[in-house]
Motif scaffolding. Structure first.
Motif, mmCIF file in Angstrom:
data_model
loop_
_atom_site.group_PDB
_atom_site.id
_atom_site.type_symbol
_atom_site.label_atom_id
_atom_site.label_comp_id
_atom_site.label_asym_id
_atom_site.label_seq_id
_atom_site.Cartn_x
_atom_site.Cartn_y
_atom_site.Cartn_z
ATOM 1 N N UNK A 143 41.723 -42.642 34.192
ATOM 2 C CA UNK A 143 40.674 -41.816 34.805
ATOM 3 C C UNK A 143 40.030 -42.465 36.026
ATOM 4 N N UNK A 144 40.680 -43.474 36.596
ATOM 5 C CA UNK A 144 40.147 -44.090 37.815
ATOM 6 C C UNK A 144 40.173 -43.122 38.987
ATOM 7 N N UNK A 145 41.075 -42.145 38.939
ATOM 8 C CA UNK A 145 41.130 -41.156 40.017
ATOM 9 C C UNK A 145 39.870 -40.292 40.071
ATOM 10 N N UNK A 146 39.099 -40.283 38.984
ATOM 11 C CA UNK A 146 37.916 -39.432 38.904
ATOM 12 C C UNK A 146 36.676 -40.062 39.544
ATOM 13 N N UNK A 147 36.719 -41.327 39.902
ATOM 14 C CA UNK A 147 35.507 -41.989 40.390
ATOM 15 C C UNK A 147 34.853 -41.284 41.585
ATOM 16 N N UNK A 178 32.979 -51.811 44.206
ATOM 17 C CA UNK A 178 34.073 -52.763 44.462
ATOM 18 C C UNK A 178 35.409 -52.273 43.889
ATOM 19 N N UNK A 179 35.363 -51.684 42.688
ATOM 20 C CA UNK A 179 36.582 -51.159 42.077
ATOM 21 C C UNK A 179 37.149 -50.017 42.892
ATOM 22 N N UNK A 180 36.273 -49.159 43.400
ATOM 23 C CA UNK A 180 36.740 -48.036 44.208
ATOM 24 C C UNK A 180 37.414 -48.509 45.492
ATOM 25 N N UNK A 181 36.905 -49.580 46.084
ATOM 26 C CA UNK A 181 37.520 -50.126 47.289
ATOM 27 C C UNK A 181 38.931 -50.627 46.982
ATOM 28 N N UNK A 182 39.065 -51.297 45.819
ATOM 29 C CA UNK A 182 40.383 -51.793 45.410
ATOM 30 C C UNK A 182 41.332 -50.625 45.152
ATOM 31 N N UNK A 183 40.858 -49.613 44.413
ATOM 32 C CA UNK A 183 41.695 -48.453 44.107
ATOM 33 C C UNK A 183 42.110 -47.742 45.386
ATOM 34 N N UNK A 184 41.177 -47.600 46.325
ATOM 35 C CA UNK A 184 41.489 -46.947 47.600
ATOM 36 C C UNK A 184 42.602 -47.694 48.329
ATOM 37 N N UNK A 185 42.526 -49.029 48.313
ATOM 38 C CA UNK A 185 43.573 -49.820 48.953
ATOM 39 C C UNK A 185 44.915 -49.641 48.279
ATOM 40 N N UNK A 186 44.911 -49.599 46.952
ATOM 41 C CA UNK A 186 46.161 -49.414 46.201
ATOM 42 C C UNK A 186 46.748 -48.028 46.437
ATOM 43 N N UNK A 187 45.888 -47.023 46.537
ATOM 44 C CA UNK A 187 46.370 -45.667 46.844
ATOM 45 C C UNK A 187 47.019 -45.654 48.219
ATOM 46 N N UNK A 188 46.396 -46.306 49.177
ATOM 47 C CA UNK A 188 46.927 -46.352 50.534
ATOM 48 C C UNK A 188 48.309 -47.005 50.559
ATOM 49 N N UNK A 189 48.452 -48.110 49.811
ATOM 50 C CA UNK A 189 49.721 -48.833 49.777
ATOM 51 C C UNK A 189 50.796 -48.047 49.035
ATOM 52 N N UNK A 190 50.436 -47.457 47.896
ATOM 53 C CA UNK A 190 51.423 -46.805 47.036
ATOM 54 C C UNK A 190 51.720 -45.350 47.399
ATOM 55 N N UNK A 191 50.739 -44.663 47.961
ATOM 56 C CA UNK A 191 50.914 -43.233 48.224
ATOM 57 C C UNK A 191 50.663 -42.843 49.668
ATOM 58 N N UNK A 217 52.379 -45.285 39.513
ATOM 59 C CA UNK A 217 51.025 -45.637 39.937
ATOM 60 C C UNK A 217 50.069 -44.462 39.726
ATOM 61 N N UNK A 218 50.518 -43.273 40.112
ATOM 62 C CA UNK A 218 49.683 -42.092 39.929
ATOM 63 C C UNK A 218 49.402 -41.815 38.464
ATOM 64 N N UNK A 219 50.416 -42.018 37.628
ATOM 65 C CA UNK A 219 50.226 -41.826 36.183
ATOM 66 C C UNK A 219 49.185 -42.797 35.630
ATOM 67 N N UNK A 260 36.377 -33.917 45.032
ATOM 68 C CA UNK A 260 36.885 -35.192 45.544
ATOM 69 C C UNK A 260 37.446 -36.032 44.402
ATOM 70 N N UNK A 261 38.651 -36.546 44.600
ATOM 71 C CA UNK A 261 39.279 -37.465 43.653
ATOM 72 C C UNK A 261 40.152 -38.436 44.449
ATOM 73 N N UNK A 262 40.527 -39.544 43.813
ATOM 74 C CA UNK A 262 41.544 -40.373 44.441
ATOM 75 C C UNK A 262 42.883 -39.664 44.301
ATOM 76 N N UNK A 263 43.662 -39.715 45.341
ATOM 77 C CA UNK A 263 44.977 -39.074 45.329
ATOM 78 C C UNK A 263 45.895 -39.766 44.330
ATOM 79 N N UNK A 264 46.645 -38.983 43.553
ATOM 80 C CA UNK A 264 47.557 -39.545 42.553
ATOM 81 C C UNK A 264 48.996 -39.081 42.743
#
Length: 207
Positions: free
Chosen positions: A93-97, A27-40, A85-87, A61-65
């Motif tokens: 370390x959420x980008x590492x999930x 669930x957290x990864x889904x939220x982070x993915x959405x925030x990455x999409x909106x912010x980056x 946001x990336x910082x 593989x990492x979340x884009x920052x």
């Protein structure tokens, strides 16, 4: 414990814990993915070739920052591309999930030397290159000893030290220490850098 038994036990622990982390944090990864999409914007997942065990290259593989390189003004350095946001993603370390998928695939382990850039392979001394005798890790001895605030010479020494001293006890200690490092957000970046300066080779270093 023999190396064969240790490697088998370590791989079993990698599979179990990585699977648990991926399921629990979905669930957290889904939220982070959405925030990455909106912010980056796209792509949400950062993919990059990295050398693994014995120097074999795999896709990390990492979340884009970071924002993409601006074709007009350049902006290719990390400082220009890393926004607030990336910082935050890096600091927590959420980008590492998504990297735990690399653990499941067998490209990486939970604990080991961090996978660096393919371009660094020919810059290591023979001793420094020993960091590739084991699978790279999501976390490692260098990460719990200062993270990116540790200079390259010490960092590579710690990587090789782990290769020689690796044991289940050491792995469990590193995992425990990683929790504290992430909570305190220690060593997210090197002094004067947004992340870590480029490794240009330490041929004359005693590492």
């Amino acid at each position: 414990m023999s190396r064969v038994i240790f490697d088998a036990t370590k791989r079993t622990m990698d599979l179990v814990l990585a699977a648990v982390v991926l399921i629990v944090t979905l669930p957290l990864q889904i939220v982070v993915a959405g925030l990455v999409l909106v912010n980056l914007g796209r792509p949400v997942i950062f993919r990059q070739p990295r050398p693994g065990r014995d120097g074999r290259v795999f896709t990390l593989y990492k979340f884009r920052t970071m924002r993409p390189v601006d074709p007009v003004d350049g902006g290719a350095d990390d400082e220009a591309r890393l926004n607030g946001f990336g910082r935050l993603l890096r600091a927590t370390s959420l980008d590492e999930l998504p990297t735990f998928w690399n653990v499941l695939l067998g490209d990486m382990s939970l604990v080991g030397p961090r996978p660096l850039l393919v371009s660094y392979l020919d810059r290591y001394t023979a001793v420094q290159a020993r960091r590739h005798e084991v699978r790279p890790g999501v976390t490692g001895l260098a990460q719990v000893s200062g993270r990116n605030s540790v200079d390259w010479g010490e960092r590579l020494q710690l990587d090789v030290k782990y290769v020689d001293a690796r044991s289940m006890r050491l792995d469990l200690w590193i995992l425990w220490r990683t929790v504290a490092v992430v909570v305190r957000r220690d060593g997210v970046s090197a002094d004067g850098h947004a992340t870590m300066p480029e490794f240009r080779g330490l041929r004359d270093a005693d590492a």
